[in-house]
Write a protein that holds these residues in place. Sequence first.
Motif, PDB file in Angstrom:
ATOM      1  N   SER A  35       0.837  -1.209   0.000  1.00 43.00           N
ATOM      2  CA  SER A  35       0.000   0.000   0.000  1.00 43.00           C
ATOM      3  C   SER A  35       0.866   1.250   0.000  1.00 43.00           C
ATOM      4  N   THR A  36       1.739   1.330  -0.981  1.00 40.00           N
ATOM      5  CA  THR A  36       2.651   2.467  -1.087  1.00 40.00           C
ATOM      6  C   THR A  36       2.711   2.908  -2.538  1.00 40.00           C
ATOM      7  N   ALA A  87      18.184  -0.369  -7.946  1.00 44.85           N
ATOM      8  CA  ALA A  87      18.846  -1.169  -6.913  1.00 44.85           C
ATOM      9  C   ALA A  87      17.929  -2.268  -6.389  1.00 44.85           C
ATOM     10  N   LEU A  88      16.612  -2.032  -6.381  1.00 39.68           N
ATOM     11  CA  LEU A  88      15.698  -3.038  -5.856  1.00 39.68           C
ATOM     12  C   LEU A  88      15.550  -4.227  -6.793  1.00 39.68           C
ATOM     13  N   ALA A  89      15.998  -4.101  -8.032  1.00 39.22           N
ATOM     14  CA  ALA A  89      15.970  -5.235  -8.951  1.00 39.22           C
ATOM     15  C   ALA A  89      16.982  -6.303  -8.565  1.00 39.22           C
ATOM     16  N   LEU A  90      17.910  -5.967  -7.673  1.00 40.74           N
ATOM     17  CA  LEU A  90      18.950  -6.910  -7.263  1.00 40.74           C
ATOM     18  C   LEU A  90      18.457  -7.919  -6.235  1.00 40.74           C
ATOM     19  N   VAL A  91      17.289  -7.678  -5.650  1.00 35.17           N
ATOM     20  CA  VAL A  91      16.752  -8.582  -4.627  1.00 35.17           C
ATOM     21  C   VAL A  91      15.289  -8.891  -4.951  1.00 35.17           C
ATOM     22  N   PRO A  92      14.759 -10.017  -4.484  1.00 34.64           N
ATOM     23  CA  PRO A  92      13.329 -10.288  -4.678  1.00 34.64           C
ATOM     24  C   PRO A  92      12.485  -9.181  -4.065  1.00 34.64           C
ATOM     25  N   THR A  93      11.533  -8.674  -4.843  1.00 34.82           N
ATOM     26  CA  THR A  93      10.666  -7.590  -4.377  1.00 34.82           C
ATOM     27  C   THR A  93       9.221  -7.931  -4.674  1.00 34.82           C
ATOM     28  N   ARG A  94       8.361  -7.785  -3.673  1.00 36.03           N
ATOM     29  CA  ARG A  94       6.932  -8.042  -3.828  1.00 36.03           C
ATOM     30  C   ARG A  94       6.138  -6.805  -3.428  1.00 36.03           C
ATOM     31  N   ILE A  95       5.090  -6.531  -4.195  1.00 38.33           N
ATOM     32  CA  ILE A  95       4.267  -5.341  -3.994  1.00 38.33           C
ATOM     33  C   ILE A  95       2.831  -5.786  -3.786  1.00 38.33           C
ATOM     34  N   LEU A  96       2.189  -5.289  -2.723  1.00 41.12           N
ATOM     35  CA  LEU A  96       0.791  -5.589  -2.447  1.00 41.12           C
ATOM     36  C   LEU A  96       0.001  -4.287  -2.413  1.00 41.12           C
ATOM     37  N   VAL A  97      -1.229  -4.328  -2.945  1.00 39.97           N
ATOM     38  CA  VAL A  97      -2.099  -3.159  -2.910  1.00 39.97           C
ATOM     39  C   VAL A  97      -3.543  -3.622  -2.839  1.00 39.97           C
ATOM     40  N   ALA A 111       0.574   1.282  -7.820  1.00 36.39           N
ATOM     41  CA  ALA A 111       1.293   0.034  -7.564  1.00 36.39           C
ATOM     42  C   ALA A 111       1.822  -0.565  -8.864  1.00 36.39           C
ATOM     43  N   ARG A 112       1.041  -0.468  -9.930  1.00 32.06           N
ATOM     44  CA  ARG A 112       1.502  -0.980 -11.220  1.00 32.06           C
ATOM     45  C   ARG A 112       2.702  -0.185 -11.722  1.00 32.06           C
ATOM     46  N   ARG A 113       2.673   1.122 -11.542  1.00 34.34           N
ATOM     47  CA  ARG A 113       3.823   1.937 -11.944  1.00 34.34           C
ATOM     48  C   ARG A 113       5.055   1.586 -11.117  1.00 34.34           C
ATOM     49  N   LEU A 114       4.832   1.337  -9.831  1.00 32.39           N
ATOM     50  CA  LEU A 114       5.929   0.950  -8.957  1.00 32.39           C
ATOM     51  C   LEU A 114       6.526  -0.374  -9.414  1.00 32.39           C
ATOM     52  N   ALA A 115       5.671  -1.344  -9.745  1.00 29.58           N
ATOM     53  CA  ALA A 115       6.153  -2.640 -10.223  1.00 29.58           C
ATOM     54  C   ALA A 115       6.910  -2.491 -11.534  1.00 29.58           C
ATOM     55  N   GLY A 138      -8.731  -1.668   1.183  1.00 30.31           N
ATOM     56  CA  GLY A 138      -8.285  -0.294   1.034  1.00 30.31           C
ATOM     57  C   GLY A 138      -6.856  -0.115   1.506  1.00 30.31           C
ATOM     58  N   HIS A 139      -6.566   1.072   2.007  1.00 29.96           N
ATOM     59  CA  HIS A 139      -5.185   1.410   2.339  1.00 29.96           C
ATOM     60  C   HIS A 139      -4.670   0.688   3.580  1.00 29.96           C
ATOM     61  N   ASP A 140      -5.561   0.236   4.448  1.00 30.23           N
ATOM     62  CA  ASP A 140      -5.144  -0.437   5.681  1.00 30.23           C
ATOM     63  C   ASP A 140      -4.964  -1.934   5.487  1.00 30.23           C
ATOM     64  N   LEU A 141      -4.644  -2.341   4.296  1.00 28.05           N
ATOM     65  CA  LEU A 141      -4.464  -3.748   3.934  1.00 28.05           C
ATOM     66  C   LEU A 141      -3.620  -4.551   4.931  1.00 28.05           C
ATOM     67  N   PRO A 142      -2.422  -4.098   5.321  1.00 26.48           N
ATOM     68  CA  PRO A 142      -1.602  -4.970   6.181  1.00 26.48           C
ATOM     69  C   PRO A 142      -2.183  -5.205   7.562  1.00 26.48           C
TER      70      PRO A 142
END
Length: 327
Positions: free
Chosen positions: A145-146, A248-258, A270-274, A289-293
């Motif tokens: 949610s970022t 730099a984040l491409a060097l490590v596994p990265t997961r995005i949730l929204v 989130a799609r632009r971030l990915a 919504g935004h309070d997902l976690p």
Amino acid sequence: MTALALAQPRRLVRTVTTDDGAGIAVYTHGDPDAAATVLLCHGWTRSAQDWRPHIDALTRPRQGFPVLRAVSYDQRGHGGSTRGTAVLDMELLGRDLALVLAEAASDGNPVIVIGHSMGGMAIQQLAVRQPALPGVKLAGVGLISTCLDKVGSLMAGTPAARRRVQAQQRVAEGLLRSPRSARAVHRLLTGPLSHPTTAPLWRAVFGAGPHTETARAGARAFRDIPATTVAEFYSALTTHDCAGHLGALALVPTRILVGSLDCFTSPAQARRLADDIPGAVLQTVPGQGHDLPYERPVLVVETVHALLREMPRGLPGTLAPSVPALW
């Protein structure tokens, strides 16, 4: 509110002091000899306390996964951390995270970093400005949610929906930028009318949702932060812009949730971030919504476990292959 039990009481490890005199409260949980650490970065108006269900699950044994040590911290001006004297912007929060990450990685073991909203933006700021942190073995990143830039902008939906949300956000921003109005909004959001159906500003500031209990938790969190600090951080969020700089984040596994209903950090964001992080995995969660976690803590735990499985050379109990020595 959650399928997970609350954690054992947190333990204060130390207070990390920044160059401008802010004292950042850092907490550790679980086995100090664990094979890996997860570092949890909370969002605007939240605190390390909100990660209790996640920490409880991550520090308990689970078949096929190592027991983790968990580290959480209060962002400056939140929870047990002091404000400091520097002008607030997102780059400053990235520098704070670097200090906390060095503390979390002091045992030399791999670290997975998870950030919600403002916490996810702090991770991005760190990746842009300090891509090499000697001694830190970054094993994975979770961004929940970022967004990449344009905080609060609605980048999808009908023209009427965009106009409505933009108008709400202009009102919210105008109120929160004025100290006097901020105090009035603070009273509204933390008072008896803080239920989302009777306080539309919850939707303007946080996006669609949140569930009743989450809104009440948010109201309690607001009570613990001075109104002017809430407003100041809201303005700081608008300085966030890492577009085109997250290689730099491409060097490590990265997961995005929204969450599909999040209009503060929208699915389009989130799609632009990915797209900006080669190899990142994006998951959109229906009806959230935004309070997902905080409403779906199990998803955060599952994300950490997925990142563990993707680690290059595994830990005991994982599938795996060599985490980079540097970010």
